[in-house]
Design a protein around this motif. Structure first.
Motif, PDB file in Angstrom:
ATOM      1  N   ALA A  43       0.827  -1.205   0.000  1.00 38.79           N
ATOM      2  CA  ALA A  43       0.000   0.000   0.000  1.00 38.79           C
ATOM      3  C   ALA A  43       0.860   1.254   0.000  1.00 38.79           C
ATOM      4  CB  ALA A  43      -0.926  -0.015   1.213  1.00 38.79           C
ATOM      5  N   LEU A  44       1.963   1.226   0.743  1.00 41.74           N
ATOM      6  CA  LEU A  44       2.842   2.392   0.815  1.00 41.74           C
ATOM      7  C   LEU A  44       3.610   2.608  -0.492  1.00 41.74           C
ATOM      8  CD1 LEU A  44       4.116   1.878   4.457  1.00 41.74           C
ATOM      9  CD2 LEU A  44       2.653   3.743   3.647  1.00 41.74           C
ATOM     10  N   ALA A  45       3.946   1.536  -1.200  1.00 35.11           N
ATOM     11  CA  ALA A  45       4.591   1.697  -2.504  1.00 35.11           C
ATOM     12  C   ALA A  45       3.653   2.385  -3.485  1.00 35.11           C
ATOM     13  CB  ALA A  45       5.024   0.334  -3.044  1.00 35.11           C
ATOM     14  N   SER A  46       2.363   2.056  -3.408  1.00 27.72           N
ATOM     15  CA  SER A  46       1.366   2.716  -4.246  1.00 27.72           C
ATOM     16  C   SER A  46       1.205   4.176  -3.851  1.00 27.72           C
ATOM     17  CB  SER A  46       0.031   1.983  -4.122  1.00 27.72           C
ATOM     18  OG  SER A  46      -1.001   2.669  -4.793  1.00 27.72           O
ATOM     19  N   LEU A  47       1.132   4.434  -2.542  1.00 27.37           N
ATOM     20  CA  LEU A  47       1.007   5.811  -2.050  1.00 27.37           C
ATOM     21  C   LEU A  47       2.230   6.638  -2.423  1.00 27.37           C
ATOM     22  CD1 LEU A  47      -0.544   7.901  -0.303  1.00 27.37           C
ATOM     23  CD2 LEU A  47       0.695   6.998   1.674  1.00 27.37           C
ATOM     24  N   ALA A  48       3.409   6.025  -2.404  1.00 30.81           N
ATOM     25  CA  ALA A  48       4.636   6.747  -2.720  1.00 30.81           C
ATOM     26  C   ALA A  48       4.589   7.328  -4.125  1.00 30.81           C
ATOM     27  CB  ALA A  48       5.840   5.809  -2.565  1.00 30.81           C
ATOM     28  N   VAL A  49       4.120   6.550  -5.093  1.00 31.85           N
ATOM     29  CA  VAL A  49       4.027   7.040  -6.473  1.00 31.85           C
ATOM     30  C   VAL A  49       3.068   8.227  -6.554  1.00 31.85           C
ATOM     31  CG1 VAL A  49       3.232   6.457  -8.794  1.00 31.85           C
ATOM     32  CG2 VAL A  49       4.679   4.852  -7.529  1.00 31.85           C
ATOM     33  N   ALA A  50       1.957   8.141  -5.836  1.00 32.13           N
ATOM     34  CA  ALA A  50       0.985   9.238  -5.836  1.00 32.13           C
ATOM     35  C   ALA A  50       1.569  10.510  -5.247  1.00 32.13           C
ATOM     36  CB  ALA A  50      -0.258   8.831  -5.059  1.00 32.13           C
ATOM     37  N   ASN A  51       2.575  10.361  -4.391  1.00 38.34           N
ATOM     38  CA  ASN A  51       3.221  11.512  -3.763  1.00 38.34           C
ATOM     39  C   ASN A  51       4.509  11.917  -4.468  1.00 38.34           C
ATOM     40  OD1 ASN A  51       1.977  12.418  -0.881  1.00 38.34           O
ATOM     41  ND2 ASN A  51       1.514  10.281  -1.301  1.00 38.34           N
ATOM     42  N   GLY A  52       4.730  11.384  -5.665  1.00 36.03           N
ATOM     43  CA  GLY A  52       5.854  11.818  -6.469  1.00 36.03           C
ATOM     44  C   GLY A  52       7.127  11.025  -6.301  1.00 36.03           C
ATOM     45  N   HIS A  53       7.131  10.021  -5.440  1.00 29.60           N
ATOM     46  CA  HIS A  53       8.318   9.205  -5.248  1.00 29.60           C
ATOM     47  C   HIS A  53       8.352   8.072  -6.276  1.00 29.60           C
ATOM     48  CE1 HIS A  53       8.939  11.190  -1.354  1.00 29.60           C
ATOM     49  NE2 HIS A  53       7.663  10.974  -1.104  1.00 29.60           N
ATOM     50  N   ALA A  54       9.558   7.623  -6.605  1.00 28.61           N
ATOM     51  CA  ALA A  54       9.666   6.456  -7.483  1.00 28.61           C
ATOM     52  C   ALA A  54       9.351   5.180  -6.734  1.00 28.61           C
ATOM     53  CB  ALA A  54      11.079   6.374  -8.072  1.00 28.61           C
ATOM     54  N   ASP A  57      10.748   4.144   0.589  1.00 32.36           N
ATOM     55  CA  ASP A  57      12.008   3.941   1.303  1.00 32.36           C
ATOM     56  C   ASP A  57      11.739   3.271   2.644  1.00 32.36           C
ATOM     57  OD1 ASP A  57      14.505   3.999   2.435  1.00 32.36           O
ATOM     58  OD2 ASP A  57      14.822   6.144   2.165  1.00 32.36           O
ATOM     59  N   LEU A  58      12.164   2.025   2.788  1.00 34.86           N
ATOM     60  CA  LEU A  58      11.914   1.282   4.022  1.00 34.86           C
ATOM     61  C   LEU A  58      12.582   1.934   5.225  1.00 34.86           C
ATOM     62  CD1 LEU A  58      12.475  -2.375   2.735  1.00 34.86           C
ATOM     63  CD2 LEU A  58      10.311  -1.170   3.017  1.00 34.86           C
ATOM     64  N   ALA A  59      13.684   2.641   5.003  1.00 36.47           N
ATOM     65  CA  ALA A  59      14.417   3.244   6.110  1.00 36.47           C
ATOM     66  C   ALA A  59      13.801   4.554   6.580  1.00 36.47           C
ATOM     67  CB  ALA A  59      15.872   3.476   5.715  1.00 36.47           C
ATOM     68  N   SER A  60      12.928   5.158   5.765  1.00 42.87           N
ATOM     69  CA  SER A  60      12.372   6.482   6.122  1.00 42.87           C
ATOM     70  C   SER A  60      10.876   6.528   5.886  1.00 42.87           C
ATOM     71  CB  SER A  60      13.069   7.584   5.305  1.00 42.87           C
ATOM     72  OG  SER A  60      14.457   7.556   5.473  1.00 42.87           O
ATOM     73  N   ASP A  76      15.531  -3.311   8.537  1.00 40.04           N
ATOM     74  CA  ASP A  76      16.211  -4.512   8.044  1.00 40.04           C
ATOM     75  C   ASP A  76      15.322  -5.739   8.163  1.00 40.04           C
ATOM     76  OD1 ASP A  76      18.566  -3.212   7.302  1.00 40.04           O
ATOM     77  OD2 ASP A  76      19.382  -3.333   9.326  1.00 40.04           O
ATOM     78  N   ALA A  77      14.584  -5.835   9.278  1.00 41.87           N
ATOM     79  CA  ALA A  77      13.660  -6.965   9.433  1.00 41.87           C
ATOM     80  C   ALA A  77      12.539  -6.881   8.404  1.00 41.87           C
ATOM     81  CB  ALA A  77      13.087  -6.965  10.850  1.00 41.87           C
ATOM     82  N   LEU A 116      11.082  -0.054  -2.098  1.00 43.21           N
ATOM     83  CA  LEU A 116      10.080  -0.988  -2.605  1.00 43.21           C
ATOM     84  C   LEU A 116       9.308  -0.257  -3.700  1.00 43.21           C
ATOM     85  CD1 LEU A 116       8.822  -3.832  -2.220  1.00 43.21           C
ATOM     86  CD2 LEU A 116       7.016  -2.695  -0.910  1.00 43.21           C
ATOM     87  N   TYR A 117       9.357  -0.824  -4.920  1.00 41.47           N
ATOM     88  CA  TYR A 117       8.737  -0.206  -6.079  1.00 41.47           C
ATOM     89  C   TYR A 117       7.483  -0.967  -6.508  1.00 41.47           C
ATOM     90  CZ  TYR A 117      13.376   1.890  -7.175  1.00 41.47           C
ATOM     91  OH  TYR A 117      14.569   2.571  -7.165  1.00 41.47           O
ATOM     92  N   LEU A 118       6.525  -0.248  -7.046  1.00 39.23           N
ATOM     93  CA  LEU A 118       5.595  -0.887  -7.964  1.00 39.23           C
ATOM     94  C   LEU A 118       6.409  -1.269  -9.193  1.00 39.23           C
ATOM     95  CD1 LEU A 118       2.476   1.470  -7.827  1.00 39.23           C
ATOM     96  CD2 LEU A 118       2.914  -0.598  -6.490  1.00 39.23           C
ATOM     97  N   ARG A 119       6.215  -2.471  -9.673  1.00 42.74           N
ATOM     98  CA  ARG A 119       7.097  -2.997 -10.720  1.00 42.74           C
ATOM     99  C   ARG A 119       7.224  -2.059 -11.915  1.00 42.74           C
ATOM    100  NH1 ARG A 119       7.087  -9.037 -13.361  1.00 42.74           N
ATOM    101  NH2 ARG A 119       8.220  -8.514 -15.248  1.00 42.74           N
ATOM    102  N   ARG A 120       6.115  -1.470 -12.321  1.00 45.31           N
ATOM    103  CA  ARG A 120       6.151  -0.614 -13.515  1.00 45.31           C
ATOM    104  C   ARG A 120       7.099   0.564 -13.327  1.00 45.31           C
ATOM    105  NH1 ARG A 120       1.351   3.052 -15.705  1.00 45.31           N
ATOM    106  NH2 ARG A 120       0.691   2.795 -13.567  1.00 45.31           N
ATOM    107  N   TYR A 121       7.121   1.153 -12.112  1.00 43.33           N
ATOM    108  CA  TYR A 121       7.967   2.324 -11.894  1.00 43.33           C
ATOM    109  C   TYR A 121       9.426   1.941 -11.719  1.00 43.33           C
ATOM    110  CZ  TYR A 121       4.025   5.355 -12.109  1.00 43.33           C
ATOM    111  OH  TYR A 121       2.954   6.057 -12.580  1.00 43.33           O
ATOM    112  N   ARG A 122       9.685   0.745 -11.219  1.00 45.05           N
ATOM    113  CA  ARG A 122      11.068   0.261 -11.205  1.00 45.05           C
ATOM    114  C   ARG A 122      11.566   0.110 -12.633  1.00 45.05           C
ATOM    115  NH1 ARG A 122      14.218  -4.396 -13.104  1.00 45.05           N
ATOM    116  NH2 ARG A 122      16.052  -4.469 -11.744  1.00 45.05           N
ATOM    117  N   GLU A 123      10.711  -0.382 -13.509  1.00 41.98           N
ATOM    118  CA  GLU A 123      11.117  -0.572 -14.894  1.00 41.98           C
ATOM    119  C   GLU A 123      11.347   0.771 -15.584  1.00 41.98           C
ATOM    120  OE1 GLU A 123      11.962  -3.499 -16.643  1.00 41.98           O
ATOM    121  OE2 GLU A 123      12.126  -3.865 -14.488  1.00 41.98           O
ATOM    122  N   TYR A 124      10.505   1.762 -15.302  1.00 41.46           N
ATOM    123  CA  TYR A 124      10.740   3.093 -15.864  1.00 41.46           C
ATOM    124  C   TYR A 124      12.113   3.610 -15.434  1.00 41.46           C
ATOM    125  CZ  TYR A 124       5.845   3.768 -17.336  1.00 41.46           C
ATOM    126  OH  TYR A 124       4.620   3.678 -17.954  1.00 41.46           O
TER     127      TYR A 124
END
Length: 582
Positions: A43-54, A57-60, A76-77, A116-124
């Motif tokens: 869910a957060l990977a999807s939200l990240a794209v909506a907020n302009g992120h590629a 970030d698990l660390a932040s 890390d876990a 963590l990417y949505l696959r399509r945006y990792r490919e872009y």
């Protein structure tokens, strides 16, 4: 890692959109054993794209969600849990992903939990890096812009008035001269920008620069060989009706030897991927931009990632970079450079001192003003908007519209663009001036396209005006190939759009206005940043009004508009860029 109530906590906090929640729920329906941490991360990977992120970030995680009492897991876990999930691909060394059943991709720089990417945006992102490395590998032997023949990647950066277009004009002249000296055909050159208005501004600047070079003695035949008009990236690549694809791609590359793209900070990740793949082998890609502006409205901070990738050592990305710092052009009525420098450096004390001092020509500070639509400023603003309905034709109305714009940091709320536009429309209709009287699409209404429509060749950020045609019907008019011949559409057939008397700073990128009113919100907003203020104030050509509190300015200048991206890391593998500052 044991499951936690992370996903439910995120949903209850209101942080997730319905779309983000639905993605996670679909994974759970397909595999009820999917751990809570994986559902939340999806869910957060999807939200990240909506907020302009590629990617996310698990660390932040607080960069994306600042809600209280969220039980964030150890990064890390969390990574180990995601890496073990059948929904998550973990490619090695940027490799292609062969398993199409994995909608998520976990990848990042060595030693970090990763994105963590949505696959399509990792490919872009992977395609952008691969395309830039392909083009950069074909550069000549020169170290800086203009030192070699065709081929390679050039990055020309700097703020307003630093001479970016003059630098490009000199490069193009040199490329033509080199080709003729070697007995080759003149290079085929394209000028483009993300929006129509940005393309028009670029072309005008190039024409002025070439005229100056001609006056200084450059051969008239060389000048005549250079382009003096620009186009949008969508038109350059060739839109296909009802399709997100373009006519020009890797299999059908652009028919140009040099592709020059202005306002590169506005280009999002998907569009940049399609652009670099369409530039043919052996061609030269020149990206021009201001790295201190806001990143693109859509996902990705592509220019920043490219610049980061060009600043380390190695051989995989050998871009030529020229960074311009000396300001040459400044309208005599507007002394903006000292304020822009303070904002760019995040120095709120200096910025406030300059605003309060009243010594900057053309700069006006309305400290604490929360509503410019109240007296004493209301009538002056309304006078401009009423005038849009009183000119003789839509082309003149579009030209007049560029003289003034009210810019705001946010879209919603009492100081948001939507609320301000609604109030302005009410004032125009209540004024008895004839500006309304046509329903929602009234004569004189400025409109802003908010979604891409390849069928109409209208794109997110395009600005038009509702204006009566010769038969008295209110139609929607947008700039065309010629400023005197705007394109016309029936309002009912337009893609999604809003009014544009007031606009967010983000939507104003690529445009300039004679007079700008920049309104910052009274209460803190996550969108406030030094990049937002810098972008807003540098939209002004002749006069700038800043309506804000000292606290809002200090808050904004103390914050960067950061985006999560792996592009710099991908380009950072064994690459080198030569950089000079002038």
């Amino acid at each position: 890692m044991s499951t936690s109530p992370l996903f439910d906590a995120l949903w209850r906090s209101g942080a997730l959109r319905t779309l983000d929640h639905a993605l996670a729920q679909s994974l759970k329906r397909l595999d009820p054993a999917t751990p809570d941490g994986v559902l939340a991360a999806a869910a957060l990977a999807s939200l990240a794209v909506a907020n302009g992120h590629a990617g996310f970030d698990l660390a932040s995680p607080r960069t994306l969600v600042d809600a209280q009492d969220i039980p964030w897991p150890d990064a890390d876990a969390w990574r180990r849990e995601l890496a073990a999930s059948p929904w998550v691909a973990v490619p090695a060394n940027g490799a292609d992903i062969s398993d199409a059943t994995r909608p998520l991709v976990l990848e990042g720089a060595p030693g970090a939990p990763g994105l963590l990417y949505l696959r399509r945006y990792r490919e872009y992102e992977r395609r952008v890096a691969a395309g830039l490395q392909r083009l950069a590998a074909q550069r000549g032997a020169g170290s800086h812009i203009g030192d070699s023949d065709i081929g390679g990647v050039d990055l020309v950066t700097g703020g307003p008035g630093t001479g970016k277009t003059t630098t490009i004009a000199r490069l193009l002249v040199q490329l033509v001269e080199q080709a003729r000296a070697a007995g080759r055909d003149d290079p085929r050159i394209a000028l483009a920008a993300p929006t129509g208005r940005a393309a028009e501004r670029m072309a005008e600047s190039v024409r002025n620069a070439l005229q100056a070079l001609a006056t200084a003695g450059t051969d008239a035949g060389v000048i005549a060989a250079l382009p003096t008009s620009g186009t949008t990236l969508h038109r350059l690549l060739g839109t296909i009706p009802d399709s997100p694809r373009f006519r020009h791609d890797a299999g059908n590359p652009l028919p140009f030897d040099v592709v020059v793209v202005d306002e590169a900070s506005m280009i999002d990740l998907p569009l940049m991927a399609k652009l670099v793949e369409a530039v043919p082998d052996g061609a030269r890609l020149v990206l021009i931009g201001d790295p201190d502006q806001l990143p693109s409205v859509e996902a990705g901070d592509v220019l920043s990632g490219i610049l980061h990738g060009a600043e380390a050592g190695g051989d995989a990305f050998t871009a030529r970079r020229t960074h311009l710092t000396r300001t040459w052009r400044q309208h005599e009525a507007l002394q903006l450079a000292p304020l822009a420098a303070a904002v760019r450096e995040g120095d709120s004390a200096a910025a406030l001192a300059l605003l309060r001092g009243g010594e900057l020509s053309g700069v006006h500070f309305h400290e604490g003003l929360a509503d410019p639509l109240q007296a004493p400023h209301r009538e002056r603003l309304l006078e401009h908007w009423r005038a849009l309905a009183n000119v003789s034709n839509p082309a003149e109305a579009l030209r007049l519209a560029s003289r003034l714009r009210l810019l705001t940091a946010v879209r919603d709320g009492p100081q948001g663009a939507r609320t301000l536009n609604a109030r302005i429309e009410t004032m125009l209709g209540a004024g008895g001036d004839g500006a309304s009287g046509g329903g929602a699409h009234f004569h004189g209404r400025l409109i802003l396209i908010t979604e891409n429509s390849y069928r109409h060749r209208l794109f997110n950020g395009d600005i038009g005006i509702c204006f009566r045609d010769a038969d008295g019907a209110v139609m929607a008019w947008f700039p065309g190939e010629s400023t005197d011949k705007p394109r016309v559409f029936h309002p009912a057939g337009l893609p999604q759009h809003d009014s544009a008397f007031a606009m967010t700073v983000h939507k104003s990128q690529g445009s300039e206005f004679d007079e700008v009113w920049l309104l910052l919100p009274q209460h803190d907003s996550r969108v406030l940043s030094r990049e937002l203020v810098y972008t807003g104030i540098t939209r002004a050509r002749r006069e700038l009004h800043v309506a804000a509190s000292a606290d809002a300015i200090a808050t904004a200048l103390g914050r960067h508009a950061s985006r999560c991206s792996g592009l710099g890391w991908r380009l950072d593998r064994d690459k080198h860029a030569s950089t000079r500052t002038t």
